[in-house]
Write a protein that holds these residues in place. Structure first.
Motif, PDB file in Angstrom:
ATOM      1  N   GLN A  35     -16.900 -13.686  33.065  1.00 63.42           N
ATOM      2  CA  GLN A  35     -18.292 -13.349  32.854  1.00 63.42           C
ATOM      3  C   GLN A  35     -19.176 -14.123  33.821  1.00 63.42           C
ATOM      4  O   GLN A  35     -18.686 -14.834  34.686  1.00 63.42           O
ATOM      5  CB  GLN A  35     -18.660 -13.585  31.391  1.00 63.42           C
ATOM      6  CG  GLN A  35     -17.996 -12.573  30.453  1.00 63.42           C
ATOM      7  CD  GLN A  35     -18.501 -11.150  30.673  1.00 63.42           C
ATOM      8  OE1 GLN A  35     -19.405 -10.920  31.473  1.00 63.42           O
ATOM      9  NE2 GLN A  35     -17.930 -10.196  29.958  1.00 63.42           N
ATOM     10  N   HIS A  39     -24.893 -15.033  31.059  1.00 62.72           N
ATOM     11  CA  HIS A  39     -24.570 -15.715  29.798  1.00 62.72           C
ATOM     12  C   HIS A  39     -25.345 -17.007  29.621  1.00 62.72           C
ATOM     13  O   HIS A  39     -25.249 -17.659  28.590  1.00 62.72           O
ATOM     14  CB  HIS A  39     -23.057 -15.962  29.727  1.00 62.72           C
ATOM     15  CG  HIS A  39     -22.301 -14.681  29.517  1.00 62.72           C
ATOM     16  ND1 HIS A  39     -22.362 -13.661  30.423  1.00 62.72           N
ATOM     17  CD2 HIS A  39     -21.538 -14.245  28.498  1.00 62.72           C
ATOM     18  CE1 HIS A  39     -21.642 -12.640  29.970  1.00 62.72           C
ATOM     19  NE2 HIS A  39     -21.139 -12.976  28.806  1.00 62.72           N
ATOM     20  N   PHE A  40     -26.112 -17.368  30.645  1.00 62.17           N
ATOM     21  CA  PHE A  40     -26.921 -18.590  30.586  1.00 62.17           C
ATOM     22  C   PHE A  40     -28.385 -18.247  30.818  1.00 62.17           C
ATOM     23  O   PHE A  40     -29.199 -19.102  31.102  1.00 62.17           O
ATOM     24  CB  PHE A  40     -26.422 -19.594  31.628  1.00 62.17           C
ATOM     25  CG  PHE A  40     -24.941 -19.774  31.540  1.00 62.17           C
ATOM     26  CD1 PHE A  40     -24.408 -20.678  30.645  1.00 62.17           C
ATOM     27  CD2 PHE A  40     -24.091 -18.987  32.298  1.00 62.17           C
ATOM     28  CE1 PHE A  40     -23.038 -20.814  30.509  1.00 62.17           C
ATOM     29  CE2 PHE A  40     -22.721 -19.121  32.161  1.00 62.17           C
ATOM     30  CZ  PHE A  40     -22.196 -20.028  31.266  1.00 62.17           C
ATOM     31  N   ARG A 150     -22.122 -22.511  17.190  1.00 59.75           N
ATOM     32  CA  ARG A 150     -22.651 -21.973  18.437  1.00 59.75           C
ATOM     33  C   ARG A 150     -23.513 -20.741  18.203  1.00 59.75           C
ATOM     34  O   ARG A 150     -23.313 -20.009  17.236  1.00 59.75           O
ATOM     35  CB  ARG A 150     -21.480 -21.585  19.356  1.00 59.75           C
ATOM     36  CG  ARG A 150     -20.701 -22.771  19.824  1.00 59.75           C
ATOM     37  CD  ARG A 150     -21.547 -23.572  20.744  1.00 59.75           C
ATOM     38  NE  ARG A 150     -20.795 -24.651  21.348  1.00 59.75           N
ATOM     39  CZ  ARG A 150     -21.271 -25.422  22.306  1.00 59.75           C
ATOM     40  NH1 ARG A 150     -22.482 -25.213  22.753  1.00 59.75           N
ATOM     41  NH2 ARG A 150     -20.542 -26.377  22.804  1.00 59.75           N
ATOM     42  N   VAL A 152     -23.408 -17.892  19.440  1.00 61.23           N
ATOM     43  CA  VAL A 152     -22.710 -16.616  19.297  1.00 61.23           C
ATOM     44  C   VAL A 152     -21.963 -16.495  17.982  1.00 61.23           C
ATOM     45  O   VAL A 152     -21.507 -15.423  17.616  1.00 61.23           O
ATOM     46  CB  VAL A 152     -21.727 -16.360  20.449  1.00 61.23           C
ATOM     47  CG1 VAL A 152     -22.503 -16.026  21.695  1.00 61.23           C
ATOM     48  CG2 VAL A 152     -20.815 -17.535  20.662  1.00 61.23           C
ATOM     49  N   PRO A 211     -26.559 -22.667  26.072  1.00 59.04           N
ATOM     50  CA  PRO A 211     -25.750 -21.456  26.154  1.00 59.04           C
ATOM     51  C   PRO A 211     -24.657 -21.408  25.078  1.00 59.04           C
ATOM     52  O   PRO A 211     -24.339 -22.454  24.514  1.00 59.04           O
ATOM     53  CB  PRO A 211     -25.116 -21.554  27.537  1.00 59.04           C
ATOM     54  CG  PRO A 211     -25.575 -22.792  28.174  1.00 59.04           C
ATOM     55  CD  PRO A 211     -26.432 -23.534  27.236  1.00 59.04           C
ATOM     56  N   PRO A 212     -24.071 -20.250  24.839  1.00 62.32           N
ATOM     57  CA  PRO A 212     -24.359 -18.972  25.478  1.00 62.32           C
ATOM     58  C   PRO A 212     -25.704 -18.398  25.041  1.00 62.32           C
ATOM     59  O   PRO A 212     -26.112 -18.601  23.910  1.00 62.32           O
ATOM     60  CB  PRO A 212     -23.228 -18.068  24.989  1.00 62.32           C
ATOM     61  CG  PRO A 212     -22.206 -18.949  24.369  1.00 62.32           C
ATOM     62  CD  PRO A 212     -22.905 -20.161  23.921  1.00 62.32           C
ATOM     63  N   ILE A 217     -26.419 -12.300  26.884  1.00 62.63           N
ATOM     64  CA  ILE A 217     -25.177 -11.570  26.625  1.00 62.63           C
ATOM     65  C   ILE A 217     -25.486 -10.122  26.256  1.00 62.63           C
ATOM     66  O   ILE A 217     -24.814  -9.193  26.688  1.00 62.63           O
ATOM     67  CB  ILE A 217     -24.377 -12.255  25.494  1.00 62.63           C
ATOM     68  CG1 ILE A 217     -23.888 -13.612  25.977  1.00 62.63           C
ATOM     69  CG2 ILE A 217     -23.203 -11.399  25.053  1.00 62.63           C
ATOM     70  CD1 ILE A 217     -23.181 -14.422  24.920  1.00 62.63           C
ATOM     71  N   GLN A 220     -26.324  -8.260  29.414  1.00 63.50           N
ATOM     72  CA  GLN A 220     -25.079  -7.944  30.130  1.00 63.50           C
ATOM     73  C   GLN A 220     -24.394  -6.730  29.511  1.00 63.50           C
ATOM     74  O   GLN A 220     -23.966  -5.816  30.195  1.00 63.50           O
ATOM     75  CB  GLN A 220     -24.160  -9.168  30.063  1.00 63.50           C
ATOM     76  CG  GLN A 220     -22.669  -8.894  30.209  1.00 63.50           C
ATOM     77  CD  GLN A 220     -22.243  -8.662  31.638  1.00 63.50           C
ATOM     78  OE1 GLN A 220     -22.936  -9.099  32.558  1.00 63.50           O
ATOM     79  NE2 GLN A 220     -21.140  -7.986  31.844  1.00 63.50           N
ATOM     80  N   PHE A 276     -21.091 -21.665  40.809  1.00 55.87           N
ATOM     81  CA  PHE A 276     -20.762 -21.613  39.398  1.00 55.87           C
ATOM     82  C   PHE A 276     -19.790 -20.472  39.095  1.00 55.87           C
ATOM     83  O   PHE A 276     -18.871 -20.599  38.311  1.00 55.87           O
ATOM     84  CB  PHE A 276     -22.055 -21.433  38.606  1.00 55.87           C
ATOM     85  CG  PHE A 276     -21.844 -21.420  37.148  1.00 55.87           C
ATOM     86  CD1 PHE A 276     -21.743 -22.595  36.436  1.00 55.87           C
ATOM     87  CD2 PHE A 276     -21.720 -20.214  36.473  1.00 55.87           C
ATOM     88  CE1 PHE A 276     -21.524 -22.581  35.078  1.00 55.87           C
ATOM     89  CE2 PHE A 276     -21.506 -20.191  35.118  1.00 55.87           C
ATOM     90  CZ  PHE A 276     -21.400 -21.372  34.408  1.00 55.87           C
TER      91      PHE A 276
END
Ligand code: FAD
Ligand code: SF4
Ligand code: SF4
Lengths: 377, 405
Positions: A35, A39-40, A150, A152, A211-212, A217, A220, A276
């Motif tokens: 990914q 995501h950030f 987290r 997510v 993050p995430p 996300i 995306q 990255f």
């Protein structure tokens, strides 16, 4: 397998290029190992403001709400920055004094949201703050097992029980005219942040978390879905290893999963991101672009690559592959006829295209225009 | 560079930059609060386990080995391999009888087949299901795959002379499912390949690929299967220079990747010869072979990419093949786990999370409302059929159905 264009990298730049080419009826494939920077994503497209019609259309057709107005936005640690084109999750205020009093609400046990920093920053701007947490039985079960909680993990639950969350927040709310919540709403269901705004009788602001990134996300996923709906081929988890190049023209790409099955195309777009995302790699002597061996701009003395002061702008962040003005990449001083470099892999080599997500979108569209031009020729 | 080669960590775990991206894509983490998730179970846990095996966490058994974390990881950390290897290395609990039964797909098959009508009748009965639920903790909602009266192997063996007459040849790793439960799929493959002037051979007695043995804690048995299969595939792939095709994405992933990465069985000389049938057929067509399709074939097909197909990165071949059939209206479903993960969803303790994992996929299927769902995995087929009522077919069967006679 043969396509009109093969795109290496399925982040923002690769997807914008892929969607635009598919819409013009050209067949494309996107290869993407792992990914990407979305995501950030903070939710704001740096260096973009009022979107050009084609950008607005691209996002609206993907089902992604974006907006811009002049003013400022709140950063995760309580500072303010000039507004940029943003997802609807992000609020833009005419000035930083956007409220009298703010209630900052976190989730019990969730540590990736910086309520106290936010409060400190806002109080400096004359906004009184009160910090509270809420919890729900559904979130408690997670806390029991989680050494970490987290975004997510809790976001999918909040999609289902956001109404209970709103009830809890309304109980906490006193005379504040603003409520600040972590940006963890609307993981699958994009309508949730809007509904929360309507149900809470105060100005609701979603502030960035560690993050995430939930809005990132989701962005995306929606862009990828749009790309696939247009017939694009997204090769997730595959990696471009090398290319067959003859006299400055790329013929095909070798990938990890497809091994002896080469991906052929008339055009290639390199959207493999910065350090990255491993679009560029470094060793003690040089910085290199691993797929094509393109020329990279960097300081010859390694000591000049970075600033020992961690918080300063780091010179290496500006390094990128060299291109001509049409974004055709350059290898060994020679221009590659049908290879375009877009997005973060350009680093700061093309300041006229902006930076961050703005660079990703603008450069991707510029490469698409070049490809369409050669197609028509 | 040299130094990096020497210091490369097992399953790349030191490449982890703690970005947490994998946690966003783990289907189990989102529905099962007891599961610590790929980052903690994988690279984070590995650090601790290397210090002291005491830190091995039995909750690792909730990992479905779907590999979606690996597909998402930007640093190429083999997250799922780390988790499965840790289970192989540290899990000292003996597999339960139930798990042994579920894992022994070929043994079960050879026992059940001669009595197929009886077994199908028995495992279909409410009372048997209730008993299985209570005694073995196999969830009563599950329908057992039906056993077929005659094995695919027996069917094909009787046609070996006719198959040998074709100018091109491939070997077929049919797997347990085609052999015992769904010989029709194997016959469909033979039909399509014959239409490409290609004969189909059996391997010299294949065994179950062993995937269910690995996930059910019987890695020693799995290793025996692997060693055997590698040697019979070698006879076809190296001695006879044949491609070895398969119709199950999990078999292919196991033969190509899990053998060396989890079981330590070297397959380097044959790995490239093992391919999904859809890839083989696509490549033949690309090189100029042709298939003639019926003109009256009209179907709305939604393709589901099974997790292991996603990991192989070969869903594109099935997709492009299906799109080639005139008269097909094609939808690509969002890539998402169906929740069954082989024998995982059969276990009572997993039933709820298994269904919750699949819900996003099921609701998308309902809204697309296709005539047929296509996918290359037998356990996905059971799960999707049970949960949505839509018919699920392997792309090869759809191809066979659409061929002009
Ligand atoms: C942590 C972080 C946070 C950021 N936040 C913001 C923000 O909030 N706002 C903003 O405007 N900008 C932000 N940026 C800048 C960001 O880089 C851009 O916004 C933009 O998302 C970059 O898109 P890209 O497509 O060029 O690259 P990426 O998003 O990096 O995508 C590159 C993709 O290519 C893949 N890839 C690399 N090599 C290969 C290969 N050989 N084969 C196949 N695939 C390959 C990578 O795996 C990756 O998926 C951030 C950057 C980082 C690193
Ligand atoms: S293999 Fe699947 S279930 Fe296991 S940790 Fe990875 S994503 Fe989660
Ligand atoms: S996605 Fe990869 S690098 Fe990121 S935390 Fe997971 S294993 Fe580590």
């Amino acid at each position: 397998m043969k396509f009109n264009s093969v795109i290496i990298g399925g982040g923002l730049a690769g997807l914008v290029a892929g969607i635009s080419l598919q819409k013009e009826g050209l067949s494309t494939a996107i290869i993407s190992t792992g990914q990407n920077a979305l995501h950030f994503f903070s939710g704001s497209f740096e260096s973009l403001r009022e979107p050009a019609p084609r950008i607005a259309e691209l996002f609206s057709e993907a089902g992604i709400g974006i907006h811009y107005s002049e003013g400022v936005r709140l950063m995760p640690l309580g500072t303010f920055r000039e507004a940029a084109l943003s997802l609807d999750d992000v609020s833009i205020f005419p000035t930083s004094h956007f409220a009298r009093k703010a209630l900052i609400v976190g989730v019990t046990g969730y540590q990736d949201f910086f309520g106290s920093f936010l409060a400190e920053g806002l109080e400096k701007k004359g906004i009184q703050c009160r910090l509270r947490n809420f919890s729900l039985p559904e979130l408690d079960t997670f806390r029991q097992s989680a050494g970490e909680m987290r975004s997510v993990q809790i976001a999918p639950i909040l999609d289902r029980v956001w109404e209970s969350a709103v009830r809890e927040i309304r109980v906490l709310l006193k005379d504040e005219d603003a409520v600040i919540l972590p940006q963890i709403f609307g993981f699958q269901d994009i309508s949730v942040p809007g509904k929360i705004r309507r149900e809470i009788p105060a100005k609701v602001v979603f502030a960035g978390t560690m993050p995430p990134s939930v809005p990132g996300i989701r962005t995306q996923r929606l862009l990828k879905r749009r790309y696939e709906t247009l017939g694009g081929t997204y090769l997730a988890g595959d990696e471009a290893l090398s290319a067959h190049v003859h006299k400055g023209t790329v013929h095909s790409i070798v990938t990890k999963n497809l091994d002896s099955h080469y991906l052929e195309a008339d055009n290639f777009i390199l959207a493999s991101g910065g350090f990255f995302s491993k679009g560029m790699k470094s060793n003690p002597f040089q910085i290199l672009e691993p797929v094509f061996g393109l020329d990279v701009e960097f300081a010859s003395d390694r000591n000049d690559w970075y600033d020992p002061d961690f918080m300063k702008d780091q010179p290496y962040m500006g390094y990128g592959v060299r291109t001509d003005s049409s974004l055709r990449a350059i290898a060994g001083g020679e221009m590659m006829e049908n290879l375009f470099a877009v997005g973060s892999i350009l680093g700061g080599t093309r300041p006229e295209l902006g930076s961050g997500a703005g660079l990703a979108i603008r450069s991707a569209l510029a490469a698409v225009d070049e490809i369409l031009k050669t197609g028509k020729r | 560079m040299k130094l990096q080669e020497i210091t490369e960590s097992r399953h790349n775990f030191e490449e982890c930059m703690k970005c947490t991206v994998c946690t966003a894509y783990c289907p189990v983490l989102q529905v099962n609060p007891l599961y610590p998730g790929p980052k903690q179970a994988g690279p984070d846990g590995e650090r601790l386990r290397l210090k002291d095996p005491f830190f091995f966490n039995y909750a690792l058994k909730y990992c479905m080995n779907c590999k979606r974390c690996e597909v998402a990881c930007p640093s190429d950390v083999k997250v799922a391999d780390l988790i499965q290897s840790a289970r192989i290395r540290y899990d000292k609990s003996k597999p339960k009888l139930r798990d042994r039964i579920l894992a022994s797909t070929d043994f079960m098959g050879s026992l059940a087949r001669p009595f197929a009508p009886i077994v199908n009748g028995i495992t279909g009965l409410g009372i048997t299901k209730a008993a299985l639920d209570a005694t073995l903790k196999i969830d009563r909602h599950r329908t057992f795959p039906k056993y077929s009266g005659r094995s695919f192997e027996a069917w094909l063996r009787r046609r070996s002379r006719e198959q040998a007459a074709f100018p091109e040849q491939v070997a077929y790793f049919h797997g347990c499912y085609v052999n015992y439960n769904n010989p029709a799929l194997g016959k469909d493959l033979v039909k399509v390949l014959n239409a490409l002037d290609t004969g189909v051979q059996l391997l010299e007695k294949e065994k179950c690929c062993g995937i269910a043995l690995i996930t059910n804690g019987m890695s020693d048995d799995a290793r025996k299967h692997a060693t055997h299969n590698v040697s019979v595939i070698r006879k076809a792939a190296v001695d006879k220079k044949l491609k070895v095709v398969a119709t199950s994405s999990s078999c292919v992933l196991t033969l190509r990747e899990e053998y060396p990465n989890l079981l330590g069985v070297d397959n380097s000389d044959i790995r490239d010869s093992i391919v999904m049938a859809s890839r083989y057929i696509f490549e033949r067509l690309e090189k100029g072979a042709t298939l003639k399709f019926r003109e009256d074939y009209h179907k709305r097909i939604a393709y589901h990419t099974p997790c292991h197909m996603e990991k192989l990165g070969w869903g594109v071949f099935s997709e492009k093949l299906l799109r080639m059939i005139p008269g097909i209206e094609f939808t690509l479903l969002d890539s998402a786990c169906c929740g069954i993960a082989g024998t995982y969803g059969f276990k009572k303790e997993n039933y709820e999370s298994s269904q919750a994992v699949g819900e996003a996929l099921f609701s998308q299927i309902r809204s697309v409302n296709p005539d047929i769902v296509a996918c290359d995995c037998e356990t996905c087929k059971w799960q999707i059929e049970m949960s949505t009522g839509y018919q699920v077919l392997n792309p090869i069967s759809i191809l066979a159905e659409a061929l002009a006679d």
